[in-house]
Scaffold this active site. Structure first.
Site, PDB file in Angstrom:
ATOM      1  N   LYS A 159      18.568  -2.632   2.412  1.00  0.00           N
ATOM      2  CA  LYS A 159      17.888  -2.622   3.832  1.00  0.00           C
ATOM      3  C   LYS A 159      16.750  -3.793   4.142  1.00  0.00           C
ATOM      4  CE  LYS A 159      13.882  -0.086   1.418  1.00  0.00           C
ATOM      5  NZ  LYS A 159      12.813  -1.077   1.881  1.00  0.00           N
ATOM      6  N   ASP A 160      16.628  -4.577   3.301  1.00  0.00           N
ATOM      7  CA  ASP A 160      15.813  -5.712   3.497  1.00  0.00           C
ATOM      8  C   ASP A 160      16.522  -6.797   4.128  1.00  0.00           C
ATOM      9  OD1 ASP A 160      13.626  -4.519   2.633  1.00  0.00           O
ATOM     10  OD2 ASP A 160      13.822  -5.478   0.602  1.00  0.00           O
ATOM     11  N   ARG A 164      10.338   2.904  11.710  1.00  0.00           N
ATOM     12  CA  ARG A 164      11.357   4.021  11.605  1.00  0.00           C
ATOM     13  C   ARG A 164      10.724   5.382  11.024  1.00  0.00           C
ATOM     14  NH1 ARG A 164      13.524   6.447   7.316  1.00  0.00           N
ATOM     15  NH2 ARG A 164      12.891   4.595   5.848  1.00  0.00           N
ATOM     16  N   ARG A 165       9.699   5.156   9.888  1.00  0.00           N
ATOM     17  CA  ARG A 165       9.122   6.413   9.504  1.00  0.00           C
ATOM     18  C   ARG A 165       7.998   6.869  10.228  1.00  0.00           C
ATOM     19  NH1 ARG A 165       8.836   3.240   3.799  1.00  0.00           N
ATOM     20  NH2 ARG A 165      10.674   4.187   2.724  1.00  0.00           N
ATOM     21  N   ARG A 174       0.763  -1.598   4.424  1.00  0.00           N
ATOM     22  CA  ARG A 174       1.660  -2.595   3.740  1.00  0.00           C
ATOM     23  C   ARG A 174       1.398  -2.775   2.282  1.00  0.00           C
ATOM     24  NH1 ARG A 174       3.208  -7.389   5.180  1.00  0.00           N
ATOM     25  NH2 ARG A 174       5.005  -6.845   3.882  1.00  0.00           N
ATOM     26  N   ARG A 191      -0.216   0.720  -2.653  1.00  0.00           N
ATOM     27  CA  ARG A 191      -0.217   1.766  -1.717  1.00  0.00           C
ATOM     28  C   ARG A 191      -0.730   2.957  -2.274  1.00  0.00           C
ATOM     29  NH1 ARG A 191       4.980   1.260   2.065  1.00  0.00           N
ATOM     30  NH2 ARG A 191       5.865  -0.120   0.399  1.00  0.00           N
ATOM     31  N   CYS A 193      13.771  -6.125  13.286  1.00  0.00           N
ATOM     32  CA  CYS A 193      12.659  -5.428  12.272  1.00  0.00           C
ATOM     33  C   CYS A 193      11.913  -4.264  12.770  1.00  0.00           C
ATOM     34  CB  CYS A 193      12.119  -6.651  11.535  1.00  0.00           C
ATOM     35  SG  CYS A 193      10.896  -7.177  12.528  1.00  0.00           S
TER      36      CYS A 193
END
Length: 310
Positions: free
Chosen positions: A83-84, A133-134, A151, A157, A244
């Site tokens: 995904k990166d 997206r989230r 981030r 986090r 992105c």
């Protein structure tokens, strides 16, 4: 066997990435009897940057420096989270993905300080995520929540959640499992309501095209079913020319002798959701992704994607 029996694995230096690389190293030792496998960590510009990811070069900022190290022969194999790897620009000349490892958990999850699930969070509750997206998916489910940009690696986090900087986090469940923090998960989201990121949970092994020995060693870990799903999802992303900051999601699953792809594009505020579903046989993987992408474009996805600055 790689030259001199030594295989150097390049990876990001985050705890999650290091755990993934060590897992790959163990598989290579067991599969190929390589005398020595050495993990070489890199702290990328994406890891160092704490602001908007688009300003640091997007998701590519997590892979470009490691790719350069691979091209410079500092390492022999690179472990990337699929995904990166950017979908809107070609892979550097001289590099290729030689293996897609069996997919990990693909679902996103909610972690709350109180133990409350999404439906129980009070109006205005602060949910931390910097994923566009989230954010879009969260607001599509609960427009009354407040998204707090956040981030950093999962450990940092979680520390910020515990310090009261937010009331909840949206994270990848696989990442928490990898760093042995799965007990922090409050709720796992169904893939039908929170469609995973393109390539979620797929470790991809990359080598130089002129290094046949390393490529042969790494290719032994390839999982054909995961490869087919990855090809379909990446074809979707390429068709949509997603960058992105694009709230694009896609989840392909093997079913009997075929594949099923659920694709979605969101407006960042979550008020517009476009969806497409496509099925086909394994050899049709690329077509499946392209067809789902075209269906979304026919619904207006191009306008949604191009309206987002990047």
């Amino acid at each position: 066997m790689p030259r001199d029996g030594l295989l150097r694995i390049g990876t990001r230096s985050s705890p999650m990435a290091m755990a993934q690389a060590e897992q790959v190293a163990g598989l290579l030792r067991a599969e190929w009897l390589v005398r020595e496998v050495r993990v070489v960590p890199y702290t990328t510009s994406g890891d160092r940057w704490t602001g908007d990811l688009a300003e640091a070069g997007g998701k590519g900022s997590f892979v470009k420096e490691i790719d350069r190290a691979l091209l410079a022969d500092e390492v022999d194999v690179v472990v990337h989270c699929l995904k990166d790897i950017p979908g809107d620009e070609p892979m550097p000349d001289g590099l290729e993905i030689v293996a897609y490892l069996p997919r990990d958990e693909v679902r996103d999850c909610l972690v709350t300080a109180s133990g409350a699930k999404l439906k129980d969070l009070p109006s205005g509750a602060r949910v931390g995520t910097s994923s566009v997206r989230r954010k879009a998916q969260l607001l599509a489910l609960r427009r009354d929540l407040t998204v707090v940009p956040m981030r950093g690696n999962a450990n940092s986090r979680l520390a910020r959640l515990d310090a009261g900087e937010c009331d909840a986090l949206m994270l990848a469940a696989a990442g928490l499992e990898r760093i042995r923090m799965a007990e922090r998960i409050t709720e796992l989201f169904a893939t039908t309501s929170v469609v995973p990121a393109i390539g979620a949970g797929v470790p991809a092994l990359q080598c130089r095209t002129d290094d046949a020995d390393s490529a042969e060693a790494a290719a032994g870990l390839d999982d054909p079913a995961t490869r087919a799903c990855a090809v379909a999802e990446r074809a979707l992303l390429t068709t949509l020319r997603g960058h992105c900051n694009s709230p694009i999601a896609g989840h392909c699953v093997p079913k009997d002798d075929g594949l099923t792809l659920h694709a979605a594009v969101y407006r960042p505020g979550g008020d517009i959701v476009l969806e497409a579903f496509e099925n086909g046989l394994f050899p049709m993987a690329e077509w499946i992704g392209e067809a789902a992408g075209q269906t979304l474009l026919d619904q207006g996805a191009r306008e949604l994607i191009d309206a987002i600055p990047h």
